[in-house]
Design an enzyme around this catalytic site. Sequence first.
Site, PDB file in Angstrom:
ATOM      1  N   ASP A 171       0.855  -1.186   0.000  1.00 51.37           N
ATOM      2  CA  ASP A 171       0.000   0.000   0.000  1.00 51.37           C
ATOM      3  C   ASP A 171       0.893   1.239   0.000  1.00 51.37           C
ATOM      4  O   ASP A 171       1.741   1.416   0.884  1.00 51.37           O
ATOM      5  CB  ASP A 171      -0.905  -0.025   1.244  1.00 51.37           C
ATOM      6  CG  ASP A 171      -1.963   1.061   1.206  1.00 51.37           C
ATOM      7  OD1 ASP A 171      -3.128   0.746   0.917  1.00 51.37           O
ATOM      8  OD2 ASP A 171      -1.604   2.234   1.457  1.00 51.37           O
ATOM      9  N   ASP A 188      -1.522   9.282 -10.510  1.00 57.93           N
ATOM     10  CA  ASP A 188      -1.440   8.186 -11.495  1.00 57.93           C
ATOM     11  C   ASP A 188       0.015   7.775 -11.745  1.00 57.93           C
ATOM     12  O   ASP A 188       0.327   6.593 -11.868  1.00 57.93           O
ATOM     13  CB  ASP A 188      -2.075   8.614 -12.821  1.00 57.93           C
ATOM     14  CG  ASP A 188      -3.601   8.670 -12.732  1.00 57.93           C
ATOM     15  OD1 ASP A 188      -4.140   8.259 -11.678  1.00 57.93           O
ATOM     16  OD2 ASP A 188      -4.238   9.135 -13.688  1.00 57.93           O
ATOM     17  N   GLU A 214      -4.693   2.290  -4.226  1.00 53.96           N
ATOM     18  CA  GLU A 214      -3.225   2.369  -4.190  1.00 53.96           C
ATOM     19  C   GLU A 214      -2.622   1.097  -3.631  1.00 53.96           C
ATOM     20  O   GLU A 214      -1.539   1.099  -3.093  1.00 53.96           O
ATOM     21  CB  GLU A 214      -2.781   3.602  -3.397  1.00 53.96           C
ATOM     22  CG  GLU A 214      -3.109   3.576  -1.915  1.00 53.96           C
ATOM     23  CD  GLU A 214      -4.445   4.223  -1.547  1.00 53.96           C
ATOM     24  OE1 GLU A 214      -5.391   4.144  -2.373  1.00 53.96           O
ATOM     25  OE2 GLU A 214      -4.529   4.774  -0.444  1.00 53.96           O
TER      26      GLU A 214
END
Length: 310
Positions: A171, A188, A214
């Site tokens: 993460d 992004d 994410e």
Amino acid sequence: MDILIAEDDATTRRLLQKTLEKWGHRVQAAPNGEEALAIYRRGGVHLVITDWMMPGMDGPELVQRIRATRLFSSIQPYVILVTSKSSMDALEEGFEAGANDFIGKPWNDIELRARVGSGVRIIELQAELERLAHTDSLTSLINRRALVEALRRDEDRMRRENRPIGVILVDVDHFKTFNDRYGHDLGDQVLKMTGQCLQGSVRGGDYVGRWGGEEFLVVLPGADIIQAAEVAERCRTRLESQRLRTEDGRVLHVTASFGAAATEGANREDIMTLVQQADKAMYWAKESGRNRVKIYVASADPASRKKNTP
Ligand SMILES: [Mg+2]
């Protein structure tokens, strides 16, 4: 295209094979339905051209058996029946058995080429749809759906081989801050960079996908918890050393928190439980300051302790 021919007449079979090979296809040929089915079941065949009249298993039965076979690929083969039958009843029987098309016997090459060409286009479209359905468009990694499928398949395989399987949940740290401060384009870029970095840091046979948001998941068939932790640490240090430059020239660091878990022994829980364990370990990594690897230890998990207490 990988084509399978079933034809009992040797001269016709060789002619058909030669013609298709001349057009650039890879061809396997069988003299009867039984052998053709065995070749088909080994996988990798996408187009089947079968004679109708064969001793033993005939064309329609072969088509039925092929349609009833479940291979790992969800791409359905394209099947062309070769026959001198032209009555409506015969066509109906062939279509009902699962054939996609017919070609008359004797065929001419122009027609054969056109019909095979239609089959090839349909197979290619199916493959493209399949690929899109399994790919995360932002990172080009496999998506959650494909990860779950692959994970279940590999867990089965590892269980049969009596080997462990490891997973790492990753993460990105403070991802929301990247988005809020620098905009979603930069967010992004962070995800793309993280995905590439993970992909470049795993071992051959391991794979990485986007789990969602994410979060990324690394799957390590055959890895125990120590090996999974080693790979996680390698990913972590590589990511930490990467730099991302913003449009206004700022240099950013991206880090992530890693949670590793692995199966052990024969008494295995469901593979999704393993992912939950990696998720828990990832939270431990967040809690203890981020940018680190934590491994799942059942004795440190209050939920697991409760369950194991009589
Ligand atoms: Mg025949």
